[in-house]
Scaffold this motif. Structure first.
Motif, PDB file in Angstrom:
ATOM      1  N   THR A 101       0.549  -1.063   0.032  1.00  0.00           N
ATOM      2  CA  THR A 101       0.325  -0.358  -0.149  1.00  0.00           C
ATOM      3  C   THR A 101       0.836   0.754   0.047  1.00  0.00           C
ATOM      4  OG1 THR A 101      -0.238   0.110   2.620  1.00  0.00           O
ATOM      5  CG2 THR A 101      -2.164  -1.017   1.123  1.00  0.00           C
ATOM      6  N   ARG A 102       2.230   1.254   0.718  1.00  0.00           N
ATOM      7  CA  ARG A 102       3.451   2.054   0.550  1.00  0.00           C
ATOM      8  C   ARG A 102       3.505   2.081  -1.453  1.00  0.00           C
ATOM      9  NH1 ARG A 102       6.003   0.700   6.210  1.00  0.00           N
ATOM     10  NH2 ARG A 102       4.867   2.347   7.556  1.00  0.00           N
ATOM     11  N   CYS A 103       3.067   1.345  -1.721  1.00  0.00           N
ATOM     12  CA  CYS A 103       3.529   1.929  -3.106  1.00  0.00           C
ATOM     13  C   CYS A 103       2.531   1.973  -4.192  1.00  0.00           C
ATOM     14  CB  CYS A 103       4.126   0.323  -3.908  1.00  0.00           C
ATOM     15  SG  CYS A 103       5.967  -0.446  -2.684  1.00  0.00           S
ATOM     16  N   MET A 104       1.413   1.322  -4.334  1.00  0.00           N
ATOM     17  CA  MET A 104       0.653   1.414  -5.280  1.00  0.00           C
ATOM     18  C   MET A 104      -0.651   1.467  -4.698  1.00  0.00           C
ATOM     19  SD  MET A 104       1.083  -2.116  -6.531  1.00  0.00           S
ATOM     20  CE  MET A 104       2.435  -2.893  -6.189  1.00  0.00           C
ATOM     21  N   ALA A 105      -1.290   2.042  -5.075  1.00  0.00           N
ATOM     22  CA  ALA A 105      -3.462   2.318  -4.052  1.00  0.00           C
ATOM     23  C   ALA A 105      -3.811   1.672  -6.044  1.00  0.00           C
ATOM     24  CB  ALA A 105      -3.509   3.471  -3.936  1.00  0.00           C
ATOM     25  N   SER A 106      -5.240   0.777  -5.348  1.00  0.00           N
ATOM     26  CA  SER A 106      -5.738   0.474  -6.034  1.00  0.00           C
ATOM     27  C   SER A 106      -7.419  -0.102  -5.377  1.00  0.00           C
ATOM     28  CB  SER A 106      -5.679  -0.190  -7.036  1.00  0.00           C
ATOM     29  OG  SER A 106      -6.480  -0.884  -8.026  1.00  0.00           O
ATOM     30  N   ALA A 107      -8.293   0.117  -6.188  1.00  0.00           N
ATOM     31  CA  ALA A 107      -9.794  -0.311  -5.960  1.00  0.00           C
ATOM     32  C   ALA A 107      -9.345  -1.622  -5.729  1.00  0.00           C
ATOM     33  CB  ALA A 107     -10.739   0.270  -6.380  1.00  0.00           C
ATOM     34  N   GLY A 108      -8.927  -2.309  -6.364  1.00  0.00           N
ATOM     35  CA  GLY A 108      -8.482  -3.604  -5.954  1.00  0.00           C
ATOM     36  C   GLY A 108      -8.297  -4.320  -4.959  1.00  0.00           C
ATOM     37  N   GLY A 109      -7.604  -3.863  -4.641  1.00  0.00           N
ATOM     38  CA  GLY A 109      -6.322  -3.940  -2.745  1.00  0.00           C
ATOM     39  C   GLY A 109      -5.559  -5.208  -2.952  1.00  0.00           C
ATOM     40  N   LEU A 110      -5.938  -6.596  -2.418  1.00  0.00           N
ATOM     41  CA  LEU A 110      -5.164  -7.679  -2.709  1.00  0.00           C
ATOM     42  C   LEU A 110      -5.003  -8.934  -4.052  1.00  0.00           C
ATOM     43  CD1 LEU A 110      -5.142  -7.044   0.223  1.00  0.00           C
ATOM     44  CD2 LEU A 110      -5.616 -10.108   0.954  1.00  0.00           C
ATOM     45  N   TYR A 111      -6.433  -7.862  -4.691  1.00  0.00           N
ATOM     46  CA  TYR A 111      -5.604  -8.621  -6.053  1.00  0.00           C
ATOM     47  C   TYR A 111      -5.408  -8.075  -7.306  1.00  0.00           C
ATOM     48  CZ  TYR A 111      -7.747  -7.566 -11.471  1.00  0.00           C
ATOM     49  OH  TYR A 111      -7.830  -7.450 -11.968  1.00  0.00           O
ATOM     50  N   THR A 112      -4.668  -6.704  -6.955  1.00  0.00           N
ATOM     51  CA  THR A 112      -3.841  -5.976  -7.583  1.00  0.00           C
ATOM     52  C   THR A 112      -2.942  -6.162  -7.133  1.00  0.00           C
ATOM     53  OG1 THR A 112      -5.687  -3.870  -8.122  1.00  0.00           O
ATOM     54  CG2 THR A 112      -3.577  -3.365  -8.403  1.00  0.00           C
ATOM     55  N   TYR A 113      -2.554  -6.709  -5.743  1.00  0.00           N
ATOM     56  CA  TYR A 113      -0.564  -6.684  -5.342  1.00  0.00           C
ATOM     57  C   TYR A 113      -0.692  -7.829  -5.315  1.00  0.00           C
ATOM     58  CZ  TYR A 113      -2.699  -2.549  -2.360  1.00  0.00           C
ATOM     59  OH  TYR A 113      -3.870  -2.038  -1.850  1.00  0.00           O
ATOM     60  N   ILE A 114      -1.730  -8.745  -5.993  1.00  0.00           N
ATOM     61  CA  ILE A 114      -1.081 -10.171  -6.257  1.00  0.00           C
ATOM     62  C   ILE A 114      -0.790 -10.178  -7.382  1.00  0.00           C
ATOM     63  CG2 ILE A 114      -1.868 -12.868  -6.555  1.00  0.00           C
ATOM     64  CD1 ILE A 114      -3.130 -12.404  -4.008  1.00  0.00           C
ATOM     65  N   ARG A 172       0.702  -7.984  -9.104  1.00  0.00           N
ATOM     66  CA  ARG A 172       2.001  -7.006  -8.879  1.00  0.00           C
ATOM     67  C   ARG A 172       2.773  -8.104  -8.668  1.00  0.00           C
ATOM     68  NH1 ARG A 172       2.356  -1.609 -11.593  1.00  0.00           N
ATOM     69  NH2 ARG A 172       0.207  -1.526 -12.103  1.00  0.00           N
ATOM     70  N   GLY A 173       2.466  -8.896  -8.211  1.00  0.00           N
ATOM     71  CA  GLY A 173       3.739  -9.518  -7.411  1.00  0.00           C
ATOM     72  C   GLY A 173       3.698 -10.977  -7.718  1.00  0.00           C
ATOM     73  N   LEU A 174       3.008 -11.389  -7.713  1.00  0.00           N
ATOM     74  CA  LEU A 174       3.283 -13.099  -8.350  1.00  0.00           C
ATOM     75  C   LEU A 174       2.568 -12.752  -9.998  1.00  0.00           C
ATOM     76  CD1 LEU A 174       1.956 -15.045  -6.283  1.00  0.00           C
ATOM     77  CD2 LEU A 174       3.517 -15.092  -6.260  1.00  0.00           C
ATOM     78  N   ASN A 175       1.890 -12.675 -10.930  1.00  0.00           N
ATOM     79  CA  ASN A 175       1.555 -12.722 -12.058  1.00  0.00           C
ATOM     80  C   ASN A 175       0.143 -12.274 -12.233  1.00  0.00           C
ATOM     81  OD1 ASN A 175      -0.372 -15.380 -12.688  1.00  0.00           O
ATOM     82  ND2 ASN A 175       1.969 -15.674 -11.974  1.00  0.00           N
ATOM     83  N   PRO A 176      -0.529 -11.906 -13.759  1.00  0.00           N
ATOM     84  CA  PRO A 176      -1.800 -11.273 -13.061  1.00  0.00           C
ATOM     85  C   PRO A 176      -2.695 -12.775 -13.056  1.00  0.00           C
ATOM     86  CG  PRO A 176      -0.513 -10.357 -15.057  1.00  0.00           C
ATOM     87  CD  PRO A 176       0.666 -11.455 -14.490  1.00  0.00           C
ATOM     88  N   SER A 177      -2.060 -13.794 -13.794  1.00  0.00           N
ATOM     89  CA  SER A 177      -3.592 -15.301 -13.355  1.00  0.00           C
ATOM     90  C   SER A 177      -4.033 -14.923 -12.057  1.00  0.00           C
ATOM     91  CB  SER A 177      -2.750 -15.870 -14.232  1.00  0.00           C
ATOM     92  OG  SER A 177      -3.329 -17.457 -13.651  1.00  0.00           O
ATOM     93  N   ALA A 178      -2.692 -14.680 -10.979  1.00  0.00           N
ATOM     94  CA  ALA A 178      -2.602 -15.143 -10.002  1.00  0.00           C
ATOM     95  C   ALA A 178      -3.354 -14.814  -9.064  1.00  0.00           C
ATOM     96  CB  ALA A 178      -1.223 -15.363  -9.264  1.00  0.00           C
TER      97      ALA A 178
END
Length: 480
Positions: free
Chosen positions: A69-82, A84-90
């Motif tokens: 949350t200190r790097c990015m903000a999105s209405a998707g929350g954990l969906y967006t972080y995963i 970005r962190g793993l891959n879009p499919s995950a």
């Protein structure tokens, strides 16, 4: 239909609003009223220590989410972080499990809130309705509030949560001042007083569920002022408040009862203690506050589910209609309407057929399994995402702590399904319902990856704010 795609209202929520979202979904009054006796049934008088372990695990998980949350903000929350962190499919799978878990979560906290509302009115007034009429009353109120300006919801959530937590803390302070049943002591915080080490960790499984939802403020990232500062503060404050509150209150409950057995067998433990140590007037406030806690948790769950669906809809993981927003209030009305319809159908066809407690256990088990898998994915995503920048990589924050979160969530998940819970009736099918939902998500994810790879690459691409990143690419065409 393309013209109906809208945006959420930006820059209208502060830290306190975001904090109210997380605190409301934690449902602190309901959580301690409903789960503490069960935890005492497993760990005995050491139940507060189980809350301490679960809270430390939540802080580990919270550390990973806060880093995102200190790097990015999105209405998707954990969906967006995963994504970005793993891959879009995950990311899609995480959003599917997370949004689905909280979608059904709305119904079971509303049902249990209706149940406690019925109990409170029956006990303290001349109104003797059952829980079912209250379910429709609270659902109607939920529909009105969720469609309006979100600031109305967050202020109501904050006030209701403050009243409930304040009343329960007052009870805890009075018990401390009066010395409880055998004098003030630290016995409930001594893990050696647990019935056994195994039972202590079984209690941790129960108590960990009381922390689920502390990260709910993340979905308000596009509506908050200065989200890269406001959202991390809100999440960190929420998890610390929950940790201190749960441990202190259950510690006082432990010294307030004559013995752990009396605590474990009392489904209305707070009521009993309030009447004994303070007076019936506080029991009345606590009873209604517990019911209100269920309602504001349902309201916060609606906001979380609809915004997760909104983010997935605009990026192509769900039908485009989920990205529609209200022309005046800028709320994701399609996702809200979908959540309300699901809640209505579950209440009418399942909760009404069974009793509220059975329904709660069934749905809570289903939801918790999916949410725990999502938590494991976000911890893995944190390890992968922050390892990319070796200059800023921190072995404690970016490896040890996420690994601890994975271990705690994994153990909790394992103990949720093995050994097979000794439930009967529909509740015994809860793990299978969760597995079917997971399999359906994997199947859709695989189909999208094979047939629409450009769309999958767009998952998690839209940010409301970011730090040190290039502008996000435009999303691929979404499902129609």
């Amino acid at each position: 239909m393309e013209g109906r795609i809208g945006e959420l209202r930006h820059g209208i929520l502060g830290v306190v609003d975001a904090l109210a979202q997380s605190i409301a979904l934690l449902s602190l009054a309901l959580g301690v009223a409903f789960a503490s006796s069960a935890a005492a049934g497993e760990a005995g008088i050491a139940a507060p220590f189980a809350y301490l372990i679960a809270g430390v695990g939540s802080l580990c998980l919270g550390s990973v989410i806060i880093r995102f949350t200190r790097c990015m903000a999105s209405a998707g929350g954990l969906y967006t972080y995963i994504s970005r962190g793993l891959n879009p499919s995950a990311g899609f799978l995480g959003g599917w499990l997370y949004g689905g878990g909280f979608a059904v979560g709305i119904s079971f906290v509303l049902v249990i809130g209706s149940f406690f509302m019925s109990v409170a009115f029956t006990a303290h007034t001349g109104l003797h309705w059952g829980w079912y009429p209250w379910f429709f009353i609270l659902l109607a109120a939920l529909a009105v509030l969720s469609f309006l300006d979100i600031r109305i919801s967050t202020r109501i959530q904050l006030v209701a949560a403050a009243v409930g937590v304040g009343a329960i803390l007052l009870l805890a302070l009075v018990i401390a001042a009066k010395g409880g049943d055998h004098g003030f002591n630290f016995t409930p915080l001594d893990p050696s007083k647990a019935t056994s080490t195994s039972n202590l960790f079984l209690a941790v499984v129960l108590t960990f569920t009381g922390f689920i939802g502390f990260e709910a403020a993340a979905v308000l990232g596009e509506e908050a002022v200065d989200p890269l500062r406001a959202i991390p503060k809100a999440i960190l404050t929420a998890v610390i408040v929950a940790l201190v509150y749960y441990v202190f209150v259950t510690w006082m409950m432990g010294i307030g009862f004559a013995n752990a057995g009396a605590w474990a067998k009392d489904p209305a433990a707070l009521d009993t203690l309030a009447a004994r140590y303070v007076g019936n007037w506080l029991a009345v406030i606590i009873d209604f506050s517990i019911a209100a806690s269920g309602f504001i948790a349902a309201l916060a769950g609606t906001h979380l589910t609809s915004r997760t669906a909104y983010a997935m809809g605009r990026e192509g993981g769900l039908p485009r209609a989920f990205a529609w927003t209200h022309p005046r209030f800028k709320t994701p009305w399609t996702g809200i309407a979908f959540s309300l319809v699901v809640t209505l159908l579950l209440g009418v066809f399942f909760a009404h057929h069974y009793d509220p407690i059975t329904y709660f256990i069934w749905m809570a088990t289903c939801a918790t399994i999916g949410i725990l898998i999502t938590y494991i994915l976000i911890a893995l995503g944190g390890i992968a995402y922050f390892a990319k920048d070796r200059t800023a990589w921190n072995p404690l924050l970016d490896l040890v702590i996420p690994a601890g979160a994975i271990a705690i969530c994994g153990y909790t998940l394992y103990k949720s399904i093995h050994p097979t819970p000794a439930y009967t009736g529909i509740v015994k099918w809860a793990p299978w319902v969760a597995i079917i939902w997971l399999a359906l998500g994997i199947a859709i994810d695989a189909w999208l990856t094979l047939t629409k790879p450009d769309r999958v690459r767009a998952f998690g691409s839209i940010l409301g704010a970011s730090e040190g990143e290039a502008p996000a690419p435009a999303p691929a065409p979404a499902m129609q």
